[in-house]
Design an enzyme around this catalytic site. Structure first.
Site, PDB file in Angstrom:
ATOM      1  N   HIS A   1       0.823  -1.226   0.000  1.00 20.54           N
ATOM      2  CA  HIS A   1       0.000   0.000   0.000  1.00 20.54           C
ATOM      3  C   HIS A   1       0.854   1.272   0.000  1.00 20.54           C
ATOM      4  O   HIS A   1       0.319   2.368  -0.180  1.00 20.54           O
ATOM      5  CB  HIS A   1      -0.939   0.026   1.213  1.00 20.54           C
ATOM      6  CG  HIS A   1      -1.951  -1.073   1.202  1.00 20.54           C
ATOM      7  ND1 HIS A   1      -2.811  -1.282   0.143  1.00 20.54           N
ATOM      8  CD2 HIS A   1      -2.243  -2.043   2.107  1.00 20.54           C
ATOM      9  CE1 HIS A   1      -3.579  -2.325   0.408  1.00 20.54           C
ATOM     10  NE2 HIS A   1      -3.256  -2.814   1.586  1.00 20.54           N
TER      11      HIS A   1
ATOM     12  N   ASP B   1      -2.665 -10.365  -2.557  1.00 21.28           N
ATOM     13  CA  ASP B   1      -3.231  -9.930  -1.266  1.00 21.28           C
ATOM     14  C   ASP B   1      -4.721  -9.603  -1.482  1.00 21.28           C
ATOM     15  O   ASP B   1      -5.129  -9.216  -2.579  1.00 21.28           O
ATOM     16  CB  ASP B   1      -2.471  -8.691  -0.772  1.00 21.28           C
ATOM     17  CG  ASP B   1      -2.865  -8.239   0.622  1.00 21.28           C
ATOM     18  OD1 ASP B   1      -2.154  -8.580   1.577  1.00 21.28           O
ATOM     19  OD2 ASP B   1      -3.899  -7.526   0.759  1.00 21.28           O
TER      20      ASP B   1
ATOM     21  N   HIS C   1      -6.271  -7.076  -0.575  1.00 18.12           N
ATOM     22  CA  HIS C   1      -6.445  -5.650  -0.894  1.00 18.12           C
ATOM     23  C   HIS C   1      -5.665  -5.269  -2.148  1.00 18.12           C
ATOM     24  O   HIS C   1      -4.603  -5.830  -2.421  1.00 18.12           O
ATOM     25  CB  HIS C   1      -5.939  -4.790   0.267  1.00 18.12           C
ATOM     26  CG  HIS C   1      -6.579  -5.086   1.589  1.00 18.12           C
ATOM     27  ND1 HIS C   1      -6.001  -5.920   2.529  1.00 18.12           N
ATOM     28  CD2 HIS C   1      -7.746  -4.658   2.117  1.00 18.12           C
ATOM     29  CE1 HIS C   1      -6.796  -5.987   3.598  1.00 18.12           C
ATOM     30  NE2 HIS C   1      -7.865  -5.238   3.375  1.00 18.12           N
TER      31      HIS C   1
ATOM     32  N   ASP D   1      -4.635 -12.702   3.355  1.00 15.07           N
ATOM     33  CA  ASP D   1      -5.962 -12.227   3.789  1.00 15.07           C
ATOM     34  C   ASP D   1      -7.084 -12.578   2.807  1.00 15.07           C
ATOM     35  O   ASP D   1      -8.236 -12.219   3.030  1.00 15.07           O
ATOM     36  CB  ASP D   1      -5.953 -10.732   4.148  1.00 15.07           C
ATOM     37  CG  ASP D   1      -5.076  -9.885   3.249  1.00 15.07           C
ATOM     38  OD1 ASP D   1      -4.615 -10.399   2.218  1.00 15.07           O
ATOM     39  OD2 ASP D   1      -4.869  -8.700   3.578  1.00 15.07           O
TER      40      ASP D   1
END
Ligand code: SP5
Ligand code: ZN
Length: 345
Positions: free
Chosen positions: A161, A200, A202, A289
């Site tokens: 991120h 991931d 996200h 995740d």
């Protein structure tokens, strides 16, 4: 398989993060995640756990803005010097709107400029831990550049991120991007072609940002649709790169409840793009995740599914630097990482 890990991550242990609505919750991206993974790896005869090499600041500064790194380096001492009422964590409460050009001199002004949310908490050891994490990624890149089929950077804090000049979502230095950029320079005779695949849960918005206008590094992210999931403002299917980077970035947003078979169908499309690109190296942003029981996730991939995903990616037969990203179902992290790494071991 060489696995790069160092205890330095323990210096980064924020007491809390702030969820939607201002709720203070225990920091999900915690040191226990690494303990669970290490415990599982220690039983494997193929796992060679070792300390990373220190690559210095140069490979990080070719990806991140110098003033941003200076901010990370001095933020903690500057924070204490402001005599805050609660000094436990540096977190801003005002955020830069659409990257307005003015960068204020005050610490909290810069924090709002450089931090995109309330989960990138800065504490005393954050910068040191982030540098060590980047070195785990770089050591993995070095290992595959020197002939190994794969290597694993057991990185904490995660990185995907973090953009050129911002932190967010538990990330400060973009480990996968630093590794991919380093490999791209190594692979110059093959036009520096490196692919980054991010699985991931996200969107890897930072990686997307860093390589968005480049054609030497193909970036692909498969993730929960940002229309309902973090990071909300990036990761849509129509974001395909810019300038000479047009056609060298792809997002695959997934609906809630996506299961193993649907995930694998999407992965197939992403892998086809990678095959067409013919990279010399693959950097794999491995977030666990996507697992069904993850506290931050909404998609329903099983441990068996994680193994099948890894097997498909391994079938590309590319030298692969695997970089740890998210994954917060701590009790399942050990078995999920074993399922993910086994096809590459
Ligand atoms: C590396 C990585 O996986 N970072 C993820 C950071 C996500 N932080 C945002 C948390 C949003 C809070 N929403 C809580 C909903 C819980 N059901
Ligand atoms: Zn994640």
């Amino acid at each position: 398989m060489k696995i790069f890990y160092t205890e330095t991550h323990r210096k980064h242990e924020p007491a809390f993060e702030v969820f939607d609505g201002g709720l203070r919750v225990p920091y999900l991206e915690n040191p226990d995640r690494m303990d669970k993974i290490l415990n599982a790896l220690r039983d494997m005869d193929w796992a060679e756990i070792q300390a990373p090499t220190d690559f210095g600041l140069d490979p990080i500064l070719t990806v991140h803005d110098g003033e941003y790194l200076d901010f990370l380096a001095s933020a903690w001492t500057e924070w204490l010097a402001t005599n805050p009422k609660d000094s436990s964590t540096l977190l801003p409460a005002t955020f830069a709107l659409r990257r307005q050009p003015h960068k204020p001199k005050s610490l909290l002004g810069r924090a709002g400029y450089y931090v995109m949310d309330l989960s990138a908490c800065i504490v005393e050891g954050t910068y040191q831990a982030a540098l060590a994490s980047a070195n785990c990624a770089l050591s993995s890149a070095w290992t595959v550049a020197n002939g190994e089929r794969s290597a694993f950077g057991l990185c904490r804090p995660p990185g995907h991120h973090a953009g050129k000049d911002y932190a967010g979502g538990y990330c400060f230095i973009n480990n996968a991007a630093v590794a991919a950029n380093w490999l791209s320079q190594k692979a110059r005779s093959q036009k520096g072609r490196v692919a980054v695949l991010d699985v991931d849960y996200h969107c890897g918005n930072g990686t997307q940002d860093i390589f968005y206008d480049r054609d030497d590094v193909l970036t692909i992210s498969i993730h929960a649709d940002p229309d309902f999931a973090y990071p909300s403002y990036m990761g849509y299917a129509d974001e395909c790169g810019a300038g000479k980077g047009l056609g060298f970035h792809y997002n695959y947003p997934l609906p809630k409840e996506t299961g193993d078979d649907a995930y694998l169908e999407t992965l197939d499309q992403a892998l086809q793009k990678i095959r067409e690109f013919k990279p010399a190296y693959l950097v794999l942003s491995a977030g666990m995740d996507i697992y069904a029981d993850d506290p931050l996730g909404t998609i329903k991939v099983t441990t068996d599914g994680i193994g099948r995903i890894a097997k498909q990616i391994a079938s590309l037969e590319l030298p692969t630097a695997i970089i740890m990203e998210g994954g917060y179902a701590n009790d399942a992290l050990g078995k999920n990482i074993l399922a993910f790494l086994s096809p590459f071991a």
